[in-house]
Write a protein that holds these residues in place. Structure first.
Motif, PDB file in Angstrom:
ATOM      1  N   LEU A   1      37.959  28.388  35.796  1.00  0.00           N
ATOM      2  CA  LEU A   1      36.835  29.316  35.752  1.00  0.00           C
ATOM      3  C   LEU A   1      36.805  30.106  37.058  1.00  0.00           C
ATOM      4  O   LEU A   1      36.152  31.136  37.159  1.00  0.00           O
ATOM      5  CB  LEU A   1      35.513  28.566  35.551  1.00  0.00           C
TER       6      LEU A   1
ATOM      7  N   PRO B   1      43.489  28.938  27.117  1.00  0.00           N
ATOM      8  CA  PRO B   1      42.563  28.379  26.135  1.00  0.00           C
ATOM      9  C   PRO B   1      43.016  27.029  25.576  1.00  0.00           C
ATOM     10  O   PRO B   1      42.207  26.111  25.463  1.00  0.00           O
ATOM     11  CB  PRO B   1      42.522  29.448  25.041  1.00  0.00           C
TER      12      PRO B   1
ATOM     13  N   ARG C   1      42.512  24.381  28.200  1.00  0.00           N
ATOM     14  CA  ARG C   1      41.093  24.065  28.408  1.00  0.00           C
ATOM     15  C   ARG C   1      40.552  23.148  27.324  1.00  0.00           C
ATOM     16  O   ARG C   1      39.582  22.432  27.543  1.00  0.00           O
ATOM     17  CB  ARG C   1      40.274  25.349  28.440  1.00  0.00           C
ATOM     18  N   GLN C   2      41.170  23.180  26.138  1.00  0.00           N
ATOM     19  CA  GLN C   2      40.719  22.259  25.088  1.00  0.00           C
ATOM     20  C   GLN C   2      40.905  20.811  25.514  1.00  0.00           C
ATOM     21  O   GLN C   2      40.228  19.920  25.020  1.00  0.00           O
ATOM     22  CB  GLN C   2      41.515  22.498  23.799  1.00  0.00           C
TER      23      GLN C   2
ATOM     24  N   PHE D   1      28.071  21.071  32.001  1.00  0.00           N
ATOM     25  CA  PHE D   1      27.449  21.852  33.063  1.00  0.00           C
ATOM     26  C   PHE D   1      26.087  21.296  33.463  1.00  0.00           C
ATOM     27  O   PHE D   1      25.448  20.581  32.700  1.00  0.00           O
ATOM     28  CB  PHE D   1      27.250  23.300  32.588  1.00  0.00           C
TER      29      PHE D   1
ATOM     30  N   PHE E   1      24.498  26.384  23.059  1.00  0.00           N
ATOM     31  CA  PHE E   1      24.331  27.722  22.516  1.00  0.00           C
ATOM     32  C   PHE E   1      23.006  27.761  21.760  1.00  0.00           C
ATOM     33  O   PHE E   1      22.856  27.111  20.734  1.00  0.00           O
ATOM     34  CB  PHE E   1      25.505  28.076  21.601  1.00  0.00           C
TER      35      PHE E   1
ATOM     36  N   HIS F   1      21.475  29.692  19.803  1.00  0.00           N
ATOM     37  CA  HIS F   1      21.337  30.214  18.439  1.00  0.00           C
ATOM     38  C   HIS F   1      21.917  29.268  17.404  1.00  0.00           C
ATOM     39  O   HIS F   1      21.841  29.539  16.213  1.00  0.00           O
ATOM     40  CB  HIS F   1      21.996  31.590  18.327  1.00  0.00           C
TER      41      HIS F   1
ATOM     42  N   GLU G   1      31.231  31.018  30.106  1.00  0.00           N
ATOM     43  CA  GLU G   1      32.045  29.970  30.729  1.00  0.00           C
ATOM     44  C   GLU G   1      32.023  28.705  29.894  1.00  0.00           C
ATOM     45  O   GLU G   1      33.035  28.031  29.729  1.00  0.00           O
ATOM     46  CB  GLU G   1      31.530  29.673  32.137  1.00  0.00           C
ATOM     47  N   SER G   2      30.839  28.399  29.361  1.00  0.00           N
ATOM     48  CA  SER G   2      30.704  27.223  28.516  1.00  0.00           C
ATOM     49  C   SER G   2      31.622  27.355  27.297  1.00  0.00           C
ATOM     50  O   SER G   2      32.310  26.406  26.926  1.00  0.00           O
ATOM     51  CB  SER G   2      29.237  27.096  28.101  1.00  0.00           C
ATOM     52  N   ALA G   3      31.645  28.542  26.707  1.00  0.00           N
ATOM     53  CA  ALA G   3      32.513  28.776  25.551  1.00  0.00           C
ATOM     54  C   ALA G   3      33.983  28.708  25.946  1.00  0.00           C
ATOM     55  O   ALA G   3      34.800  28.114  25.243  1.00  0.00           O
ATOM     56  CB  ALA G   3      32.195  30.126  24.924  1.00  0.00           C
ATOM     57  N   LEU G   4      34.317  29.304  27.086  1.00  0.00           N
ATOM     58  CA  LEU G   4      35.709  29.281  27.545  1.00  0.00           C
ATOM     59  C   LEU G   4      36.166  27.853  27.808  1.00  0.00           C
ATOM     60  O   LEU G   4      37.283  27.474  27.483  1.00  0.00           O
ATOM     61  CB  LEU G   4      35.872  30.101  28.832  1.00  0.00           C
ATOM     62  N   SER G   5      35.261  27.053  28.384  1.00  0.00           N
ATOM     63  CA  SER G   5      35.657  25.692  28.720  1.00  0.00           C
ATOM     64  C   SER G   5      35.841  24.847  27.466  1.00  0.00           C
ATOM     65  O   SER G   5      36.420  23.780  27.517  1.00  0.00           O
ATOM     66  CB  SER G   5      34.651  25.050  29.673  1.00  0.00           C
ATOM     67  N   LEU G   6      35.359  25.348  26.317  1.00  0.00           N
ATOM     68  CA  LEU G   6      35.623  24.661  25.050  1.00  0.00           C
ATOM     69  C   LEU G   6      36.922  25.155  24.426  1.00  0.00           C
ATOM     70  O   LEU G   6      37.220  24.844  23.271  1.00  0.00           O
ATOM     71  CB  LEU G   6      34.472  24.887  24.074  1.00  0.00           C
ATOM     72  N   GLY G   7      37.664  25.950  25.172  1.00  0.00           N
ATOM     73  CA  GLY G   7      38.975  26.382  24.692  1.00  0.00           C
ATOM     74  C   GLY G   7      38.964  27.673  23.901  1.00  0.00           C
ATOM     75  O   GLY G   7      39.959  28.040  23.299  1.00  0.00           O
ATOM     76  N   MET G   8      37.822  28.367  23.874  1.00  0.00           N
ATOM     77  CA  MET G   8      37.819  29.656  23.182  1.00  0.00           C
ATOM     78  C   MET G   8      38.478  30.699  24.073  1.00  0.00           C
ATOM     79  O   MET G   8      38.419  30.609  25.295  1.00  0.00           O
ATOM     80  CB  MET G   8      36.384  30.106  22.898  1.00  0.00           C
TER      81      MET G   8
ATOM     82  N   GLU H   1      36.879  35.130  21.101  1.00  0.00           N
ATOM     83  CA  GLU H   1      36.101  34.133  20.344  1.00  0.00           C
ATOM     84  C   GLU H   1      34.755  33.866  21.016  1.00  0.00           C
ATOM     85  O   GLU H   1      33.729  33.738  20.344  1.00  0.00           O
ATOM     86  CB  GLU H   1      36.899  32.822  20.227  1.00  0.00           C
TER      87      GLU H   1
ATOM     88  N   TYR I   1      31.450  34.386  18.766  1.00  0.00           N
ATOM     89  CA  TYR I   1      30.688  33.225  18.307  1.00  0.00           C
ATOM     90  C   TYR I   1      29.498  32.890  19.185  1.00  0.00           C
ATOM     91  O   TYR I   1      28.538  32.286  18.732  1.00  0.00           O
ATOM     92  CB  TYR I   1      31.594  31.983  18.240  1.00  0.00           C
ATOM     93  N   VAL I   2      29.583  33.248  20.466  1.00  0.00           N
ATOM     94  CA  VAL I   2      28.549  32.780  21.392  1.00  0.00           C
ATOM     95  C   VAL I   2      27.693  33.919  21.941  1.00  0.00           C
ATOM     96  O   VAL I   2      26.473  33.894  21.823  1.00  0.00           O
ATOM     97  CB  VAL I   2      29.190  31.982  22.559  1.00  0.00           C
TER      98      VAL I   2
ATOM     99  N   PRO J   1      26.104  36.983  18.959  1.00  0.00           N
ATOM    100  CA  PRO J   1      24.938  36.602  18.135  1.00  0.00           C
ATOM    101  C   PRO J   1      23.646  36.531  18.950  1.00  0.00           C
ATOM    102  O   PRO J   1      22.591  36.951  18.480  1.00  0.00           O
ATOM    103  CB  PRO J   1      25.308  35.215  17.599  1.00  0.00           C
TER     104      PRO J   1
END
Lengths: 244, 219
Positions: A47, A70, A73-74, A80, A86, A88, B118-125, B129, B133-134, B137
């Motif tokens: 990051l 990506p 990172r998976q 955090f 998220f 929504h 960053e949260s989305a990126l750290s999930l591998g998106m 994406e 997705y994040v 919306p």
């Protein structure tokens, strides 16, 4: 991590840091504010861009901006300080988003796994709640489950209890202790000293962007090697406070 | 007030209202798509495309719709592009609306904290994406109030369509005034029909706003 250096402008945040984390190891990183603890974690999953050295997961280099990032990172779960769920999406939506959309796994299988984990962390029946309907401690547990459902090889925790009320701190730490007991590889940044002592295999003490101490918790808390660490630890003592 | 006159000309107004709604809505849908694309380009600071969108937004926001329509309707045939008044009207609304929609979506995008990405990126998106997705919306639901205001604004702007001889509400009202001198009746009908079109949209807007808020914000 090999000779990693990170600078923000002229300010060196991480200064030539080398560190090896073995599989199954729980490492707790402590140190005063601004010593680079969080930056260390943020560099590990790219990051933040580093200015020197290299970071590897297994044999693969983690590089800022690379195409492979990506998928790397998976394998690195990150939790955090402020949960970053998220808003929504429901609890289940949060957890299943990346496994289904990114890892292309089967929805039913992911949901079953998610619900299993939610039960284990004491959140049974909350899968259809929205994040705003949960307490801080519950949100943080959801964030941990979200990271776990990606099947990461290593988990990074960035001051995950710092934004929580004292009672909620415990419920989150309990989950982390259970994970540590399962033999997961974890790198934890925290200010909870008692937890550090209970959970860690190794304690890293960071100050001024350098690793000042790297030892087992017993040694660190009873016989800190450096003056800086002794002074830092003494700020958590309230026994010898003078009466005003 | 000559109610008989009003009654006789109802179908005429009905037809005109339908035209206003049809062309207006088609233009607005295009404007939303255009705005979404421009907003994402500006938000992600994609080089070259970003300069082009900025230029487009400034031109489109700082010229009146009437001028844009004249340009399309009388200008394009001069360089050999055949034009149809309906398509011109639609294109005009899309051109004007695109910039307003873009700025609306962009303010929504800017309001989402970068740590969500960053949260989305750290999930591998990947970045795309994470955006789909994040961020998007959430941004869209933040921008709903301003977005609905834009739709109403654009539908009202259609009243200049008469300048390129589209038989919209304004055109019909002016026509009837010219033919029969029934000024009061014609203007009355004009107001009523605009309200008939716009009030439901206003209501729909507040409904949507409440639903979106329920969907997970405000903690």
């Amino acid at each position: 991590m090999d000779h990693v250096t990170k600078r923000f402008g002229n300010h060196t945040v991480l200064d030539d840091i080398s560190l090896t984390v073995h599989r199954g190891e729980v490492i707790v990183v402590i140190g005063p504010s601004g010593c680079g603890k969080s930056t260390l974690l943020r560099c590990i999953n790219a990051l933040e861009k580093i200015q020197g050295g290299e970071i590897k997961l297994g044999n693969e280099k983690i590089e800022y901006g690379s195409k492979r990032l990506p998928s790397l990172r998976q394998k690195i779960g990150m939790v955090f300080q402020n949960y970053e769920l998220f808003p929504h999406l429901t609890v289940l939506g949060n957890i299943q988003l990346a496994p289904v959309k990114v890892q292309k796994r089967n929805l039913a299988e992911v949901q079953a796994e998610a619900i299993g984990w939610l039960d284990r962390v004491g959140l049974e029946g909350r899968e259809n709640s929205y994040p705003r309907e949960l307490s801080g401690g519950q949100k943080q547990r959801v964030a941990i489950v979200r990271a776990l459902c990606m099947h990461p090889e290593i988990l990074l925790f960035d001051e995950v209890t710092a934004a929580l009320d004292p009672e909620m701190v415990r419920e989150v730490l309990d989950v982390m202790l259970a994970l540590a007991a399962q033999g997961r590889t974890m790198l934890i940044v925290t200010h909870e000293m008692r937890f550090a002592r209970a959970a860690a295999d190794r304690i890293l003490f960071l100050d001024g962007g350098k690793i000042m101490e790297d030892s087992d918790p017993e040694t660190f808390f009873t016989h800190p090697q450096t003056e800086r660490a002794r002074r830092f630890l003494s700020t958590f003592q309230f026994d010898n406070i003078k009466k005003l | 007030m000559d109610w008989n006159f009003i009654y006789r000309n109802l179908p005429l107004f009905g037809k005109a209202a339908l035209l206003t709604v049809k062309i207006g809505m088609a233009g607005i849908i295009l404007a939303i798509l255009l705005g979404l694309i421009c907003a994402v380009i500006r938000h992600l600071r994609i080089p070259v495309l970003r300069e082009i969108t900025s230029f487009y937004i400034e031109v489109s926001r700082n010229t009146p719709l009437l001028v844009q329509l004249f340009f399309l309707y009388y200008g394009l045939p001069k360089i050999g592009v055949p034009t149809d008044a309906g398509i011109c009207g639609m294109a005009g609304i899309a051109f004007l609306g695109g910039s307003y929609m873009s700025e609306t979506f962009r303010s929504g995008l800017e309001s989402i904290e970068s740590v969500q990405t960053e949260s989305a990126l750290s999930l591998g998106m990947n970045r795309f994406e994470a955006m789909c997705y994040v961020v998007l919306p959430q941004a869209v639901s933040v921008s709903v109030p301003a977005f609905m205001a834009n739709i109403i604004f654009l539908l009202k702007e259609t009243s200049v369509f008469s300048a390129i001889s589209l038989m919209d509400l304004m055109f019909t009202a002016k026509d009837l005034i010219g033919l029969y001198y029934k000024t009061t009746e014609s203007l009355f009908m004009l107001v009523v029909f605009y309200l008939l079109i716009l009030l439901p949209i206003s209501l729909l807007g507040s409904l949507l706003e409440r639903r979106m808020r329920y969907a997970g914000f405000g903690d």
